[in-house]
Scaffold this motif. Structure first.
Motif, PDB file in Angstrom:
ATOM      1  N   ASP A  55       8.702  -3.678  -4.500  1.00 33.59           N
ATOM      2  CA  ASP A  55       8.832  -3.278  -5.892  1.00 33.59           C
ATOM      3  C   ASP A  55      10.208  -3.676  -6.426  1.00 33.59           C
ATOM      4  O   ASP A  55      10.903  -4.498  -5.832  1.00 33.59           O
ATOM      5  CB  ASP A  55       8.597  -1.774  -6.047  1.00 33.59           C
ATOM      6  CG  ASP A  55       9.537  -0.952  -5.164  1.00 33.59           C
ATOM      7  OD1 ASP A  55      10.541  -1.503  -4.660  1.00 33.59           O
ATOM      8  OD2 ASP A  55       9.267   0.247  -4.968  1.00 33.59           O
ATOM      9  N   LYS A  62       9.285  -1.794  -0.315  1.00 31.09           N
ATOM     10  CA  LYS A  62       8.016  -1.450  -0.953  1.00 31.09           C
ATOM     11  C   LYS A  62       7.508  -2.545  -1.879  1.00 31.09           C
ATOM     12  O   LYS A  62       6.592  -2.310  -2.687  1.00 31.09           O
ATOM     13  CB  LYS A  62       8.171  -0.149  -1.747  1.00 31.09           C
ATOM     14  CG  LYS A  62       8.370   1.090  -0.887  1.00 31.09           C
ATOM     15  CD  LYS A  62       7.055   1.569  -0.312  1.00 31.09           C
ATOM     16  CE  LYS A  62       7.146   2.974   0.218  1.00 31.09           C
ATOM     17  NZ  LYS A  62       5.823   3.507   0.609  1.00 31.09           N
ATOM     18  N   ASN A  80       5.321   3.129   4.748  1.00 32.04           N
ATOM     19  CA  ASN A  80       6.705   3.452   4.450  1.00 32.04           C
ATOM     20  C   ASN A  80       7.659   2.490   5.145  1.00 32.04           C
ATOM     21  O   ASN A  80       7.283   1.814   6.109  1.00 32.04           O
ATOM     22  CB  ASN A  80       7.011   4.889   4.881  1.00 32.04           C
ATOM     23  CG  ASN A  80       6.232   5.915   4.078  1.00 32.04           C
ATOM     24  OD1 ASN A  80       6.230   5.857   2.850  1.00 32.04           O
ATOM     25  ND2 ASN A  80       5.571   6.835   4.761  1.00 32.04           N
ATOM     26  N   GLN A 105       0.849  -1.189   0.000  1.00 39.70           N
ATOM     27  CA  GLN A 105       0.000   0.000   0.000  1.00 39.70           C
ATOM     28  C   GLN A 105       0.889   1.244   0.000  1.00 39.70           C
ATOM     29  O   GLN A 105       1.886   1.297   0.723  1.00 39.70           O
ATOM     30  CB  GLN A 105      -0.923   0.020   1.223  1.00 39.70           C
ATOM     31  CG  GLN A 105      -1.872  -1.161   1.306  1.00 39.70           C
ATOM     32  CD  GLN A 105      -2.917  -1.155   0.198  1.00 39.70           C
ATOM     33  OE1 GLN A 105      -3.128  -0.159  -0.477  1.00 39.70           O
ATOM     34  NE2 GLN A 105      -3.579  -2.289   0.005  1.00 39.70           N
ATOM     35  N   PRO A 106       0.547   2.257  -0.780  1.00 35.17           N
ATOM     36  CA  PRO A 106       1.442   3.414  -0.934  1.00 35.17           C
ATOM     37  C   PRO A 106       1.665   4.205   0.348  1.00 35.17           C
ATOM     38  O   PRO A 106       2.688   4.879   0.491  1.00 35.17           O
ATOM     39  CB  PRO A 106       0.745   4.259  -2.002  1.00 35.17           C
ATOM     40  CG  PRO A 106      -0.677   3.811  -2.007  1.00 35.17           C
ATOM     41  CD  PRO A 106      -0.650   2.365  -1.644  1.00 35.17           C
ATOM     42  N   HIS A 107       0.731   4.148   1.298  1.00 37.56           N
ATOM     43  CA  HIS A 107       0.881   4.963   2.509  1.00 37.56           C
ATOM     44  C   HIS A 107       1.770   4.309   3.556  1.00 37.56           C
ATOM     45  O   HIS A 107       2.131   4.948   4.544  1.00 37.56           O
ATOM     46  CB  HIS A 107      -0.490   5.279   3.118  1.00 37.56           C
ATOM     47  CG  HIS A 107      -1.244   4.071   3.587  1.00 37.56           C
ATOM     48  ND1 HIS A 107      -1.965   3.268   2.725  1.00 37.56           N
ATOM     49  CD2 HIS A 107      -1.392   3.527   4.816  1.00 37.56           C
ATOM     50  CE1 HIS A 107      -2.535   2.297   3.405  1.00 37.56           C
ATOM     51  NE2 HIS A 107      -2.199   2.421   4.677  1.00 37.56           N
ATOM     52  N   LYS A 141       6.010  -4.250  -9.356  1.00 38.70           N
ATOM     53  CA  LYS A 141       4.711  -3.589  -9.306  1.00 38.70           C
ATOM     54  C   LYS A 141       3.603  -4.543  -9.721  1.00 38.70           C
ATOM     55  O   LYS A 141       2.494  -4.500  -9.185  1.00 38.70           O
ATOM     56  CB  LYS A 141       4.725  -2.357 -10.208  1.00 38.70           C
ATOM     57  CG  LYS A 141       5.643  -1.253  -9.702  1.00 38.70           C
ATOM     58  CD  LYS A 141       5.664  -0.064 -10.648  1.00 38.70           C
ATOM     59  CE  LYS A 141       6.607   1.016 -10.131  1.00 38.70           C
ATOM     60  NZ  LYS A 141       6.696   2.186 -11.041  1.00 38.70           N
TER      61      LYS A 141
END
Length: 246
Positions: A218, A216, A85, A81-83, A173
């Motif tokens: 990715d 992340k 970290n 999830q992008p939020h 991704k």
């Protein structure tokens, strides 16, 4: 209460061995199990190795041989999830095996252990609340400067939610998208937690999983994971484990 503590890798939990009183070491198969007490609480600790099979084997030994009353896993995970970290902490309220797909069996009736069908396991409310309290106290202690061995600028956010488990190190991704499409509630991904949760569900035991975001998930995941692994994770895991056991 006797706790079975599991980490996938040496760097995640083994430093805690230095704090175990009346330490006893036993070998079962290829794994060493370390038992004793911390904060007057009985503990058995083991390194599982990577993946669901390794985690399930370890959990089963802890339950059947050591008769632990609860299972706890502390380790690293990749954010999906992008939020979230790097360095943030996720406390599981649900553990999902994201790489299992039994959708073609939708016509079958609901079944229970050992024939699980959904492969999503809720965390017992009491053990989940205890883990959240331990993590919140850890963050408070961080802000007070109580952990000189952890970088002083480490200030993680804490999230409670679903953790996804699969026998894959997600590093693209596309991999993240596949998980998000099937399980949009999943915050992060790892390789052991939901397998331990399934064993705990088989035996109707509480299971706690706490994950620190190392990457992340990715294309940069490998480098981020390695950097975080060899910096603070050992000391973070030790302090979290002590608080969960206290």
């Amino acid at each position: 209460m006797k706790t079975g503590l599991i980490g996938a890798m040496r760097e995640e939990v083994l430093l805690l061995k230095n704090d175990i009183e009346n330490l006893k070491t036993e070998q079962f198969g290829s794994r060493e199990f370390y038992s004793g007490t911390i904060n007057n609480q009985e503990l058995v600790m083991c390194l599982s190795g990577w993946g669901k099979v390794a985690a399930a084997s370890t959990a089963t030994t802890l339950i059947n041989h050591y008769q632990v009353d609860q299972l706890v896993f502390i380790g690293l995970a990749g954010s999906v999830q992008p939020h979230l970290n790097i360095g943030d902490i996720v406390v599981a309220n649900q553990l999902i095996q994201h790489d299992v797909d039994l959708s073609r069996l939708d016509g079958f009736p609901t079944v229970e252990s050992p024939f699980w069908k959904t492969f999503a396991f809720d965390v017992f409310p009491h053990s989940g609340e205890k883990a959240i309290q331990a993590v919140d106290k850890f963050v408070l202690n961080l802000r007070k400067g109580s952990y000189p061995k952890i970088h002083s600028n480490y200030n993680p956010a804490v999230y409670v939610g679903a953790i996804g488990t699969g026998d894959q190190f997600i590093a693209s991704k596309e991999g993240k998208v596949r998980i998000n499409e099937r399980f949009p509630q999943v915050l992060c991904t790892e390789m052991e937690g939901a397998a331990i949760a399934q064993i705990a569900a088989d035996y109707q035991l509480p299971c706690t999983v706490v994950r620190v975001i190392s990457d992340k998930a990715d294309e940069d995941a490998h480098d981020s994971f390695a950097k975080f692994l060899f910096e603070d994770i050992s000391h973070i895991s030790v302090e979290l484990a002590k608080l969960i056991l206290s």
